[in-house]
Design a protein around this motif. Sequence first.
Motif, PDB file in Angstrom:
ATOM      1  N   HIS A  55       0.831  -1.203   0.000  1.00  0.00           N
ATOM      2  CA  HIS A  55       0.000   0.000   0.000  1.00  0.00           C
ATOM      3  C   HIS A  55       0.871   1.260   0.000  1.00  0.00           C
ATOM      4  O   HIS A  55       1.963   1.268   0.579  1.00  0.00           O
ATOM      5  N   PHE A  56       0.355   2.306  -0.622  1.00  0.00           N
ATOM      6  CA  PHE A  56       0.802   3.653  -0.310  1.00  0.00           C
ATOM      7  C   PHE A  56       0.106   4.071   0.978  1.00  0.00           C
ATOM      8  O   PHE A  56      -1.099   3.870   1.118  1.00  0.00           O
ATOM      9  N   VAL A  57       0.839   4.666   1.905  1.00  0.00           N
ATOM     10  CA  VAL A  57       0.235   5.245   3.101  1.00  0.00           C
ATOM     11  C   VAL A  57       0.316   6.761   2.979  1.00  0.00           C
ATOM     12  O   VAL A  57       1.353   7.311   2.609  1.00  0.00           O
ATOM     13  N   TRP A  58      -0.779   7.423   3.265  1.00  0.00           N
ATOM     14  CA  TRP A  58      -0.827   8.883   3.194  1.00  0.00           C
ATOM     15  C   TRP A  58      -1.600   9.396   4.405  1.00  0.00           C
ATOM     16  O   TRP A  58      -2.252   8.639   5.109  1.00  0.00           O
ATOM     17  N   CYS A  59      -1.492  10.674   4.645  1.00  0.00           N
ATOM     18  CA  CYS A  59      -2.151  11.280   5.797  1.00  0.00           C
ATOM     19  C   CYS A  59      -1.653  10.628   7.088  1.00  0.00           C
ATOM     20  O   CYS A  59      -0.648   9.944   7.112  1.00  0.00           O
ATOM     21  N   TYR A  84      -1.677  -1.885 -10.098  1.00  0.00           N
ATOM     22  CA  TYR A  84      -2.505  -0.812  -9.538  1.00  0.00           C
ATOM     23  C   TYR A  84      -2.076   0.544 -10.077  1.00  0.00           C
ATOM     24  O   TYR A  84      -0.985   0.685 -10.635  1.00  0.00           O
ATOM     25  N   PRO A  85      -2.905   1.570  -9.912  1.00  0.00           N
ATOM     26  CA  PRO A  85      -2.582   2.890 -10.466  1.00  0.00           C
ATOM     27  C   PRO A  85      -1.351   3.516  -9.817  1.00  0.00           C
ATOM     28  O   PRO A  85      -0.965   3.177  -8.699  1.00  0.00           O
ATOM     29  N   LYS A  86      -0.756   4.445 -10.556  1.00  0.00           N
ATOM     30  CA  LYS A  86       0.315   5.267  -9.998  1.00  0.00           C
ATOM     31  C   LYS A  86      -0.253   6.133  -8.876  1.00  0.00           C
ATOM     32  O   LYS A  86      -1.451   6.417  -8.830  1.00  0.00           O
ATOM     33  N   PHE A  87       0.635   6.610  -8.003  1.00  0.00           N
ATOM     34  CA  PHE A  87       0.185   7.358  -6.831  1.00  0.00           C
ATOM     35  C   PHE A  87      -0.684   8.548  -7.217  1.00  0.00           C
ATOM     36  O   PHE A  87      -1.687   8.825  -6.557  1.00  0.00           O
ATOM     37  N   LYS A 389       5.052   6.688  -9.169  1.00  0.00           N
ATOM     38  CA  LYS A 389       5.411   5.395  -8.565  1.00  0.00           C
ATOM     39  C   LYS A 389       4.188   4.502  -8.388  1.00  0.00           C
ATOM     40  O   LYS A 389       3.071   4.974  -8.205  1.00  0.00           O
ATOM     41  N   GLN A 390       4.437   3.191  -8.413  1.00  0.00           N
ATOM     42  CA  GLN A 390       3.414   2.194  -8.109  1.00  0.00           C
ATOM     43  C   GLN A 390       3.849   1.287  -6.958  1.00  0.00           C
ATOM     44  O   GLN A 390       3.190   0.292  -6.675  1.00  0.00           O
ATOM     45  N   ASP A 391       4.955   1.629  -6.323  1.00  0.00           N
ATOM     46  CA  ASP A 391       5.620   0.702  -5.408  1.00  0.00           C
ATOM     47  C   ASP A 391       5.284   0.873  -3.929  1.00  0.00           C
ATOM     48  O   ASP A 391       5.885   0.239  -3.066  1.00  0.00           O
ATOM     49  N   GLY A 392       4.351   1.747  -3.590  1.00  0.00           N
ATOM     50  CA  GLY A 392       3.972   1.898  -2.194  1.00  0.00           C
ATOM     51  C   GLY A 392       5.042   2.507  -1.316  1.00  0.00           C
ATOM     52  O   GLY A 392       5.151   2.168  -0.134  1.00  0.00           O
ATOM     53  N   SER A 393       5.820   3.435  -1.854  1.00  0.00           N
ATOM     54  CA  SER A 393       6.976   3.967  -1.127  1.00  0.00           C
ATOM     55  C   SER A 393       6.664   5.201  -0.290  1.00  0.00           C
ATOM     56  O   SER A 393       7.584   5.892   0.148  1.00  0.00           O
ATOM     57  N   SER A 394       5.401   5.506  -0.043  1.00  0.00           N
ATOM     58  CA  SER A 394       5.048   6.600   0.872  1.00  0.00           C
ATOM     59  C   SER A 394       4.711   6.033   2.242  1.00  0.00           C
ATOM     60  O   SER A 394       4.347   4.868   2.382  1.00  0.00           O
ATOM     61  N   PHE A 395       4.795   6.868   3.274  1.00  0.00           N
ATOM     62  CA  PHE A 395       4.589   6.400   4.633  1.00  0.00           C
ATOM     63  C   PHE A 395       4.216   7.586   5.522  1.00  0.00           C
ATOM     64  O   PHE A 395       4.305   8.740   5.101  1.00  0.00           O
TER      65      PHE A 395
END
Length: 405
Positions: A55-59, A84-87, A389-395
């Motif tokens: 997953h991308f994590v946001w907020c 899955y879609p890009k961020f 990105k599609q790699d879930g690199s946010s946190f």
Amino acid sequence: MNRTKRTIVACIALFALVQGWAQRSYQAGAVDMEIVQRGDSKFPSGFSAFSLQGHFVWCGSAIQAEEDSRYYLFYSAMESGPDYPKFTDAWLLGSKIGVAVSDSPYGGYKNVGFVYNKDGYRPDRSSWDAQTVSNTHIKRFNGKYYLYYCGSVEPDADVPVKGKLSKRDKIQQNQKLGVLCFNSIKELLEGKFTCNEQPLLSPRTRVKPDNVLNPSPSGTTTKPDNLILVNPAVVYQPLEKKYYLYFKGNVYDPTWRGVHGVAIADAPEGPFTVLDESVFEFETGGNQKLNAEDPFVWYHRKDRCFYAVFKDFTGGFTKGKPGLAIMYSEDGIHWKLPKHSLFMNKEIILKSGKRVEVDRLERPQLLLDKDDEPIVLYSACSITPLNMKQDGSSFNIQIPILRSK
């Protein structure tokens, strides 16, 4: 002392408090994490960062629960991977709200699960917020929890469109604000909550030259709640016993610019009445205005003053590099910049002392102590450029806040 003199003395005292506190500064503490290179992205590993596999994590907005004294982080996330879609599209096509828990406000959050829009990207038009939910902002008022957020859905085919809009853009221009109300975290996890069948707030005007969903009639005067409503921040104003809801809208004059407004209510669940004037707006000369983003607002009882920490896109507020800035207000409506308005650089400091510049440090949310002083900054973060990105690199990162002497 007569009433006039008492008023003058009170005003001088308030001015002194505001001026004194506004000149205080804060420092970012070191984060307990390491950075791991995977492919063309850098990922966090450690106590001070919350990430979720696949997953991308946001907020990320945290609160200490009264029922068990643990800390709960309310975040938004979107499934990630090559299928899955890009961020840049993901957060609009399938963001969902989840909860994580820790015994410490400074990190160590473990995922509990998703609580809203659990089906993610699956097409859904069952409600005004059925497709995507994000911008989590958790508050507790009068013994009850209020989780504010923005949500959207792809509009029905009969909603008029001026120009051309993709599915993504239609969902983006259909964003509104909502709130989930619940008595305890346990009840929320059991699905026991109430929510608005209709949005908490919807845009009053939809003014844009072209490529616009459901446009307002020609000649409509643009309001701050124009086109979209996102980035909720709610604070109780104890002097007037009112609840202030701050939000972001979009205007085009002539190009895109984010604007902010405020709505006022007698209760945390509304109904809210939107003021016509903009807030957090500063002139730069030449008919230009500085753009704030993602404000977190709180009321400092000792200082009898409002403060807001927000994203500074360009460094225009701090006269430096882009980062996080701070402003203050005596009434919550009219805002001022202190002499030193930098709150935090767009970087993280590792325990080794190494400073790492990051591409994103957004949606700042603060955890306050009993004296209304910030002790932890929660922020959506990405070390490398994220949109494609599609790699879930946010946190979500948890940064200790140290008050400078």
